[in-house]
Design a protein around this motif. Structure first.
Motif, mmCIF file in Angstrom:
data_model
loop_
_atom_site.group_PDB
_atom_site.id
_atom_site.type_symbol
_atom_site.label_atom_id
_atom_site.label_comp_id
_atom_site.label_asym_id
_atom_site.label_seq_id
_atom_site.Cartn_x
_atom_site.Cartn_y
_atom_site.Cartn_z
ATOM 1 N N UNK A 117 0.641 -1.108 -0.102
ATOM 2 C CA UNK A 117 0.004 0.198 0.043
ATOM 3 C C UNK A 117 1.058 1.191 0.090
ATOM 4 N N UNK A 118 1.884 1.354 0.933
ATOM 5 C CA UNK A 118 2.743 2.613 1.083
ATOM 6 C C UNK A 118 3.577 2.629 -0.196
ATOM 7 N N UNK A 119 4.178 1.612 -0.715
ATOM 8 C CA UNK A 119 4.869 1.667 -1.718
ATOM 9 C C UNK A 119 4.149 2.418 -3.170
ATOM 10 N N UNK A 120 2.896 1.952 -3.441
ATOM 11 C CA UNK A 120 2.318 2.570 -4.318
ATOM 12 C C UNK A 120 1.962 3.731 -4.095
ATOM 13 N N UNK A 121 1.458 4.198 -2.944
ATOM 14 C CA UNK A 121 0.957 5.594 -2.577
ATOM 15 C C UNK A 121 2.419 6.500 -2.799
ATOM 16 N N UNK A 122 3.628 5.981 -2.430
ATOM 17 C CA UNK A 122 4.770 6.685 -2.667
ATOM 18 C C UNK A 122 5.371 6.773 -4.156
ATOM 19 N N UNK A 123 4.952 5.661 -4.741
ATOM 20 C CA UNK A 123 5.193 5.846 -6.329
ATOM 21 C C UNK A 123 4.295 7.023 -7.001
ATOM 22 N N UNK A 124 3.058 6.701 -6.442
ATOM 23 C CA UNK A 124 1.969 7.957 -7.076
ATOM 24 C C UNK A 124 2.495 9.219 -6.836
ATOM 25 N N UNK A 125 2.941 9.529 -5.713
ATOM 26 C CA UNK A 125 3.334 10.901 -4.939
ATOM 27 C C UNK A 125 4.637 11.236 -5.974
ATOM 28 N N UNK A 126 5.693 10.333 -6.023
ATOM 29 C CA UNK A 126 6.666 10.908 -6.948
ATOM 30 C C UNK A 126 6.315 11.284 -8.443
ATOM 31 N N UNK A 127 5.582 10.292 -8.791
ATOM 32 C CA UNK A 127 5.277 10.513 -10.433
ATOM 33 C C UNK A 127 4.294 11.792 -10.461
ATOM 34 N N UNK A 128 3.686 12.341 -9.550
ATOM 35 C CA UNK A 128 2.810 13.389 -9.508
ATOM 36 C C UNK A 128 3.297 14.513 -8.652
ATOM 37 N N UNK A 129 4.566 14.584 -8.347
ATOM 38 C CA UNK A 129 5.215 15.706 -7.586
ATOM 39 C C UNK A 129 5.451 16.785 -8.487
#
Length: 324
Positions: A117-129
């Protein structure tokens, strides 16, 4: 200024405007669009002056905006990876969130679901930062991505470990009464809120350390500001924490009420499908709210910026890409 940011400068001035646009942008059918179609949409928006002035009057232009806003990063101009595009967030984050909160037989299983869960949300955060730092990483092209990867892995591992603690305590100890309720139902919610904000703050830490670009109303870059970067990351972390916190509290509260009033739903097996439905519905309704709370094109007062930027412009307000 990228066309996506130009769109938000005219169409994202109020919460209601932003909410209506995000409701449209988050349409999951957009994920079926090919890369070629996205690039054609971008070309249409970049070459049509009318599309920037009257973005919603023409159906073709409206569809082009939808593709661009849902698929292209507003700073780099690159197409966002499919699984990290905003329309994919609900489809992927919801089952991971639900699985991470389920009772697990052991701490290992709980850790794995928390990590996913946290790996996915972290990846989403990086991609949309904001991505200003990535655009300017030319001096150390090999070391910085490696450092960022280590920091993100550490943040995700810490979040997964902390998220699994309540499951570990319950599985290792025969708790009953108030203690069981506390570790099983109460503690996971504030932990989720804290860890959701924590991962955003850490994985976008380079924006706070190095700063992000700030622009005038015409899109001219005035400088790079750490204060603007800190504000962008804090606003995103706050909205993300509120999103997941509310997405858990609302279904739990409704289920507790239903259990007390309907004898048939006191069976735990009967509650699981209802809990899934409520979680999906709640997260689906709150997602456009979360993305709309703060403007995509953030504003910051000139007096709140660094001295170097103060001497570079007379504008009273400057703008930056907040990210999602």
């Amino acid at each position: 200024m990228d066309v996506n940011l130009q769109f938000w400068s005219t169409e994202g001035k109020s919460f209601f405007q932003r909410f209506l646009h995000w409701t449209d942008i988050l349409d999951p059918t957009v994920l079926l669009t090919s890369k070629e179609e996205i690039e054609k949409s971008r070309l249409l928006l970049q070459t049509s002056a009318q599309s920037l002035q009257e973005p919603l009057l023409d159906k073709t232009v409206n569809e082009a905006w939808k593709l661009s806003l849902s698929s292209v990063h507003p700073v780099t101009g690159e197409i966002i990876p499919l699984v990290f595009r905003p329309p994919a967030f609900l489809l992927l984050a919801t089952p991971l969130l639900f699985a991470s909160l389920l009772p697990h037989r052991g701490a290992k299983q709980a850790f794995i679901w928390q990590f996913l869960f946290h790996a996915y949300t972290a990846g989403f955060t990086i991609a949309n930062g904001n991505a200003t730092a990535k655009a300017e990483e030319t001096a150390l092209p090999q070391k910085l991505p490696q450092k960022e990867l280590l920091v993100c892995t550490g943040a995700v591992s810490y979040a997964a470990f902390m998220g699994a603690v309540p499951h570990f305590v319950v599985s290792q100890n025969r708790l009953s009464g108030p203690l069981h309720v506390f570790f099983r139902k109460i503690l996971p919610i504030p932990l989720l809120v804290y860890l959701s904000a924590f991962t955003v703050m850490i994985v976008r830490g380079t924006e706070r350390e190095n700063g992000i670009e700030v622009m005038d109303k015409n899109g001219k870059v005035i400088g790079v500001s750490q204060k603007a970067g800190n504000k962008a990351v804090q606003d995103t972390a706050l909205s993300r924490a509120a999103l997941f916190g509310a997405a858990v509290i609302i279904p739990d509260s409704l289920l507790n009420f239903v259990q007390r009033t309907n004898f048939l739903l006191r069976n735990p097996h009967a509650l699981t499908p209802l809990r899934v439905l409520m979680t999906v519905s709640t997260l689906g309704m709150l997602l456009p709210v979360s993305f709309s709370v703060f403007p995509q094109l953030g504003e910051i007062k000139r007096d709140d910026l660094e001295k170097e930027i103060l001497s570079s412009t007379e504008e009273t307000e400057l703008f930056y890409n907040r990210g999602v």
